[in-house]
Design a protein around this motif. Structure first.
Motif, PDB file in Angstrom:
ATOM      1  N   GLN A 193      89.620 -46.449  55.920  1.00  0.00           N
ATOM      2  CA  GLN A 193      89.737 -45.018  55.692  1.00  0.00           C
ATOM      3  C   GLN A 193      88.348 -44.368  55.625  1.00  0.00           C
ATOM      4  OE1 GLN A 193      92.131 -42.757  55.534  1.00  0.00           O
ATOM      5  NE2 GLN A 193      93.738 -44.212  56.034  1.00  0.00           N
ATOM      6  N   ILE A 194      87.448 -45.012  54.910  1.00  0.00           N
ATOM      7  CA  ILE A 194      86.090 -44.453  54.792  1.00  0.00           C
ATOM      8  C   ILE A 194      85.425 -44.412  56.163  1.00  0.00           C
ATOM      9  CG2 ILE A 194      83.783 -44.866  53.827  1.00  0.00           C
ATOM     10  CD1 ILE A 194      85.208 -46.159  51.379  1.00  0.00           C
ATOM     11  N   VAL A 195      85.568 -45.516  56.886  1.00  0.00           N
ATOM     12  CA  VAL A 195      84.941 -45.595  58.202  1.00  0.00           C
ATOM     13  C   VAL A 195      85.521 -44.529  59.145  1.00  0.00           C
ATOM     14  CG1 VAL A 195      84.832 -47.055  60.254  1.00  0.00           C
ATOM     15  CG2 VAL A 195      84.200 -48.005  58.031  1.00  0.00           C
ATOM     16  N   SER A 196      86.819 -44.288  59.063  1.00  0.00           N
ATOM     17  CA  SER A 196      87.369 -43.293  59.989  1.00  0.00           C
ATOM     18  C   SER A 196      86.882 -41.881  59.646  1.00  0.00           C
ATOM     19  CB  SER A 196      88.895 -43.393  60.084  1.00  0.00           C
ATOM     20  OG  SER A 196      89.486 -43.101  58.854  1.00  0.00           O
ATOM     21  N   LEU A 197      86.636 -41.609  58.363  1.00  0.00           N
ATOM     22  CA  LEU A 197      86.069 -40.300  57.995  1.00  0.00           C
ATOM     23  C   LEU A 197      84.631 -40.155  58.491  1.00  0.00           C
ATOM     24  CD1 LEU A 197      87.374 -40.012  54.324  1.00  0.00           C
ATOM     25  CD2 LEU A 197      88.038 -38.554  56.249  1.00  0.00           C
ATOM     26  N   LEU A 198      83.913 -41.282  58.501  1.00  0.00           N
ATOM     27  CA  LEU A 198      82.524 -41.243  58.972  1.00  0.00           C
ATOM     28  C   LEU A 198      82.456 -41.128  60.487  1.00  0.00           C
ATOM     29  CD1 LEU A 198      81.119 -44.105  56.703  1.00  0.00           C
ATOM     30  CD2 LEU A 198      80.477 -41.685  56.557  1.00  0.00           C
ATOM     31  N   ALA A 199      83.451 -41.719  61.161  1.00  0.00           N
ATOM     32  CA  ALA A 199      83.363 -41.827  62.627  1.00  0.00           C
ATOM     33  C   ALA A 199      84.048 -40.692  63.364  1.00  0.00           C
ATOM     34  CB  ALA A 199      83.972 -43.164  63.069  1.00  0.00           C
ATOM     35  N   MET A 200      84.994 -40.013  62.717  1.00  0.00           N
ATOM     36  CA  MET A 200      85.847 -39.077  63.462  1.00  0.00           C
ATOM     37  C   MET A 200      85.082 -37.867  64.023  1.00  0.00           C
ATOM     38  SD  MET A 200      87.961 -37.140  60.481  1.00  0.00           S
ATOM     39  CE  MET A 200      87.190 -35.907  59.471  1.00  0.00           C
ATOM     40  N   GLU A 201      85.708 -37.231  65.005  1.00  0.00           N
ATOM     41  CA  GLU A 201      85.188 -35.973  65.541  1.00  0.00           C
ATOM     42  C   GLU A 201      85.538 -34.836  64.590  1.00  0.00           C
ATOM     43  OE1 GLU A 201      83.368 -35.742  68.439  1.00  0.00           O
ATOM     44  OE2 GLU A 201      83.447 -37.918  68.256  1.00  0.00           O
ATOM     45  N   GLN A 202      84.957 -33.674  64.836  1.00  0.00           N
ATOM     46  CA  GLN A 202      85.254 -32.524  63.969  1.00  0.00           C
ATOM     47  C   GLN A 202      86.700 -32.067  64.156  1.00  0.00           C
ATOM     48  OE1 GLN A 202      82.400 -29.424  63.140  1.00  0.00           O
ATOM     49  NE2 GLN A 202      83.842 -27.902  63.911  1.00  0.00           N
ATOM     50  N   PRO A 203      87.469 -31.999  63.067  1.00  0.00           N
ATOM     51  CA  PRO A 203      88.846 -31.505  63.200  1.00  0.00           C
ATOM     52  C   PRO A 203      88.841 -30.018  63.586  1.00  0.00           C
ATOM     53  CG  PRO A 203      88.467 -32.493  61.025  1.00  0.00           C
ATOM     54  CD  PRO A 203      87.133 -32.348  61.683  1.00  0.00           C
ATOM     55  N   VAL A 204      89.884 -29.594  64.280  1.00  0.00           N
ATOM     56  CA  VAL A 204      89.977 -28.189  64.684  1.00  0.00           C
ATOM     57  C   VAL A 204      89.944 -27.286  63.451  1.00  0.00           C
ATOM     58  CG1 VAL A 204      91.488 -26.474  65.771  1.00  0.00           C
ATOM     59  CG2 VAL A 204      91.212 -28.746  66.803  1.00  0.00           C
ATOM     60  N   ALA A 205      90.673 -27.675  62.419  1.00  0.00           N
ATOM     61  CA  ALA A 205      90.659 -26.919  61.165  1.00  0.00           C
ATOM     62  C   ALA A 205      90.772 -27.906  60.013  1.00  0.00           C
ATOM     63  CB  ALA A 205      91.823 -25.935  61.123  1.00  0.00           C
ATOM     64  N   PHE A 206      90.495 -27.429  58.817  1.00  0.00           N
ATOM     65  CA  PHE A 206      90.545 -28.306  57.651  1.00  0.00           C
ATOM     66  C   PHE A 206      91.985 -28.388  57.154  1.00  0.00           C
ATOM     67  CE2 PHE A 206      89.543 -29.263  53.089  1.00  0.00           C
ATOM     68  CZ  PHE A 206      88.990 -30.508  53.332  1.00  0.00           C
ATOM     69  N   LEU A 207      92.818 -28.994  57.976  1.00  0.00           N
ATOM     70  CA  LEU A 207      94.244 -29.116  57.676  1.00  0.00           C
ATOM     71  C   LEU A 207      94.643 -30.569  57.859  1.00  0.00           C
ATOM     72  CD1 LEU A 207      95.693 -26.140  59.750  1.00  0.00           C
ATOM     73  CD2 LEU A 207      95.455 -26.301  57.249  1.00  0.00           C
ATOM     74  N   ASP A 208      95.614 -31.020  57.057  1.00  0.00           N
ATOM     75  CA  ASP A 208      95.944 -32.444  57.131  1.00  0.00           C
ATOM     76  C   ASP A 208      96.308 -32.892  58.545  1.00  0.00           C
ATOM     77  OD1 ASP A 208      98.364 -31.088  56.998  1.00  0.00           O
ATOM     78  OD2 ASP A 208      99.157 -32.211  55.283  1.00  0.00           O
ATOM     79  N   SER A 209      97.065 -32.084  59.275  1.00  0.00           N
ATOM     80  CA  SER A 209      97.499 -32.506  60.605  1.00  0.00           C
ATOM     81  C   SER A 209      96.295 -32.643  61.545  1.00  0.00           C
ATOM     82  CB  SER A 209      98.513 -31.515  61.170  1.00  0.00           C
ATOM     83  OG  SER A 209      97.983 -30.209  61.058  1.00  0.00           O
ATOM     84  N   ASP A 210      95.345 -31.710  61.466  1.00  0.00           N
ATOM     85  CA  ASP A 210      94.172 -31.782  62.342  1.00  0.00           C
ATOM     86  C   ASP A 210      93.262 -32.954  61.963  1.00  0.00           C
ATOM     87  OD1 ASP A 210      94.815 -29.614  63.949  1.00  0.00           O
ATOM     88  OD2 ASP A 210      93.983 -28.192  62.505  1.00  0.00           O
ATOM     89  N   ILE A 211      93.135 -33.197  60.682  1.00  0.00           N
ATOM     90  CA  ILE A 211      92.272 -34.289  60.224  1.00  0.00           C
ATOM     91  C   ILE A 211      92.870 -35.636  60.638  1.00  0.00           C
ATOM     92  CG2 ILE A 211      91.327 -35.419  58.156  1.00  0.00           C
ATOM     93  CD1 ILE A 211      91.322 -32.496  56.919  1.00  0.00           C
ATOM     94  N   ARG A 212      94.159 -35.749  60.465  1.00  0.00           N
ATOM     95  CA  ARG A 212      94.835 -36.995  60.883  1.00  0.00           C
ATOM     96  C   ARG A 212      94.648 -37.268  62.361  1.00  0.00           C
ATOM     97  NH1 ARG A 212     100.521 -37.608  57.559  1.00  0.00           N
ATOM     98  NH2 ARG A 212      99.409 -38.174  55.675  1.00  0.00           N
ATOM     99  N   THR A 213      94.780 -36.212  63.151  1.00  0.00           N
ATOM    100  CA  THR A 213      94.617 -36.382  64.594  1.00  0.00           C
ATOM    101  C   THR A 213      93.268 -37.028  64.893  1.00  0.00           C
ATOM    102  OG1 THR A 213      95.932 -34.418  64.947  1.00  0.00           O
ATOM    103  CG2 THR A 213      94.557 -35.118  66.793  1.00  0.00           C
ATOM    104  N   GLU A 214      92.221 -36.533  64.235  1.00  0.00           N
ATOM    105  CA  GLU A 214      90.878 -37.043  64.527  1.00  0.00           C
ATOM    106  C   GLU A 214      90.657 -38.443  63.966  1.00  0.00           C
ATOM    107  OE1 GLU A 214      89.293 -35.634  66.759  1.00  0.00           O
ATOM    108  OE2 GLU A 214      90.442 -33.760  66.723  1.00  0.00           O
ATOM    109  N   LYS A 215      91.231 -38.714  62.785  1.00  0.00           N
ATOM    110  CA  LYS A 215      91.063 -40.065  62.228  1.00  0.00           C
ATOM    111  C   LYS A 215      91.762 -41.091  63.118  1.00  0.00           C
ATOM    112  CE  LYS A 215      91.525 -40.519  57.640  1.00  0.00           C
ATOM    113  NZ  LYS A 215      92.353 -40.266  56.424  1.00  0.00           N
ATOM    114  N   VAL A 216      92.939 -40.716  63.584  1.00  0.00           N
ATOM    115  CA  VAL A 216      93.675 -41.650  64.435  1.00  0.00           C
ATOM    116  C   VAL A 216      92.921 -41.878  65.745  1.00  0.00           C
ATOM    117  CG1 VAL A 216      95.806 -41.966  65.756  1.00  0.00           C
ATOM    118  CG2 VAL A 216      95.909 -41.125  63.408  1.00  0.00           C
TER     119      VAL A 216
END
Ligand code: BG6
Length: 491
Positions: free
Chosen positions: A246-269
């Protein structure tokens, strides 16, 4: 705070987690007004208790957490706790829970907003979720039905998938809140603020400017009384599959479109999808394991209570993760975690590349080469971050040395910082899934971890291989040395 209407059904209501974390967190939310007149909790477990005895259990847990539990406010809070003794395998008895939930819902006008919290042994997650649905415990009047589920979520991809399939029969993905308590920690939540709130960081946050990233979750305690669980799990399943991924995916992900759970999940995945799943040879070289030896009177791991004398369970793991994507190709993420290490701390070190040309280095003058810029995020025990830069010192001549720009949250503020469980419960009440693991994240991270496990299970490790209160086996250092690097934090 906006007051949230909610009726909780707490499975494992007399268990350790509920007492240590959940009730004190609920009380904090109550004191802050997030929970109020429409809050009620029905507790259940196998213990034989009446409502008053249960309230006493909850009261003790508040006292234990340092709360004054004799106040009017505490009494009001405790009056909202009810109890039914229940065996989770007893299908017929769920109707008792259902009727009680309906009565209490009416009494407290919870508006059919139900939170089912499974704080219990993982083998019951699937069956209990099933009965919640088939025995009619969910509300049907338009209120929400949410399922909160503790770890572990499976022990490999296959069992996790089976569990998820079971849960999906009763709850939709957006109703399931899989707890990873690291996502409730202040500085883990700060990763996104630091990255996406700061041009000076995010513009350099890639393989052109970052040499490597290091994530360390160190624990000082050994396996303690949890050997029954731990020996079947090991550090890889216990810490890497969930918290570290989980920590690594937060460090590695691209910028989410908005600060919303659905957008953040998309980028972490997306980030986890580009994590390279190792073949046998890669897994064998890029991951190493350890098990602690004895120390003075303290036994080695294999001589701890409830641990088989020939256990090959790892109490330490270190590894190198590679993302095959444009942002990270060529920049490894090193991770490590273990029991009985030099201290209890969590930190992230982002090591930047050195300037391509070091104009200050004149070998003949014995000048030290420039240090790398390092951004360290201190997660625990102290929270804050620090950026190491090179500057000229004030001695005669011209010499550079590393200096730190440091921000640490002071004691007064850190005392006010909500505990992870308080934040996470608040999120469940809001229906915000940002700080929970989605099924896809869990699935990708098991697929990665399974491959390491598979390779490890093929060979007999040479255990024990590290001295307690060190930073793990020598192979953990060799892992980086091989790449001409070193751990930023070392003894
Ligand atoms: C849990 C693990 O998830 O995290 C434990 O099961 C570990 O083995 C714990 O000790 C560490 O959490 P924290 O918040 O104390 O760092």
């Amino acid at each position: 705070a906006t007051e949230r209407d909610a009726e909780f059904l707490m499975f494992g209501a007399t268990g350790d987690l509920a007492k240590r974390k959940l009730y004190p967190s609920l009380y904090n939310l109550y004191q802050k007004g997030t929970l109020g007149t429409h809050f009620v909790l029905l507790g259940t477990s196998r213990a034989k208790l009446n409502d008053d005895e249960f309230r006493d259990v909850v009261k003790q847990s508040l006292v234990h957490a340092g709360e004054k539990a004799d106040t009017k406010e505490a009494a009001e809070f405790l009056s909202r706790f009810y109890y039914v003794q229940h065996d989770v395998t007893d299908k017929a008895h769920y109707s008792v829970l259902r009727d009680r939930l309906n009565e209490l819902d009416k009494k407290y006008k919870a508006n059919g907003n139900r939170i089912f919290y499974l704080s219990m042994a993982p083998q019951f997650f699937g069956p209990v979720a099933g009965y919640i649905k088939t025995e009619g415990l969910q509300s049907t009047n338009g209120g929400f039905n949410r399922l909160v589920i503790e770890k572990p979520f499976g022990r490999d991809f296959e069992s996790a998938k089976k569990l998820n399939d079971e849960l999906s029969k009763s709850f939709d993905e957006n109703q399931i809140f899989r707890i990873d308590h690291y996502l409730g920690k202040e500085m883990i939540q700060n990763i996104m603020a630091l990255r996406f709130g700061n041009t000076v960081l995010e513009s350099l946050w890639n393989n052109r400017y970052i040499d490597n990233i290091q994530v360390t979750l160190a624990e000082k305690l050994g396996v303690e009384e949890r050997a029954g669980y731990y020996d079947n799990s090991g550090a890889l399943r216990d810490m890497v599959q969930n918290h570290i991924m989980q920590i690594v995916s937060l460090l590695a992900m691209e910028q989410p479109v908005a600060f919303l759970d659905s957008d953040i999940r998309t980028e972490k995945v997306k980030a986890l999808r580009s994590l390279r799943v190792y073949d046998v040879a890669e897994a064998a070289t890029n991951f190493i394991r350890g098990q602690y030896g004895s120390y003075g009177d303290e036994p080695d791991y294999r001589h701890e209570d409830d641990v088989p004398r020939d256990s090959n369970t790892e109490t330490f793991v270190a590894g190198k993760l590679l993302f095959d994507n444009y942002r990270w190709s060529g920049t490894p993420f090193y991770i490590r975690t273990g029991k009985k290490l030099a201290g209890k701390f969590t930190r992230i070190d982002v090591v930047f590349k050195k300037p391509l040309v070091d104009i200050f280095a004149f070998p003949q003058s014995g000048e030290k080469p420039l240090s790398a810029n390092v951004l360290t995020i201190f997660v625990e025990p102290n929270a804050g971050f620090s950026l190491q830069l090179n500057a000229k010192n004030n001695e005669p001549g011209f010499q550079t040395e590393p200096v730190n720009l440091t921000y640490m949250i002071d004691q007064a503020h850190s005392d006010q910082t909500p505990e992870p469980y308080e934040r996470l419960l608040h999120d469940v009440l809001k229906g915000d899934g940002t700080n929970f693991s989605s099924w896809s994240e869990v699935a990708y991270s098991w697929k990665f971890v399974d491959q390491i496990r598979r390779v490890w299970d093929l060979s007999e490790p040479d255990f024990p291989n590290y001295t307690p209160y060190s930073m793990g086996p020598a192979s953990a250092h060799e892992l980086l040395e091989r790449d001409h690097r070193e751990w930023v934090y070392h003894l």
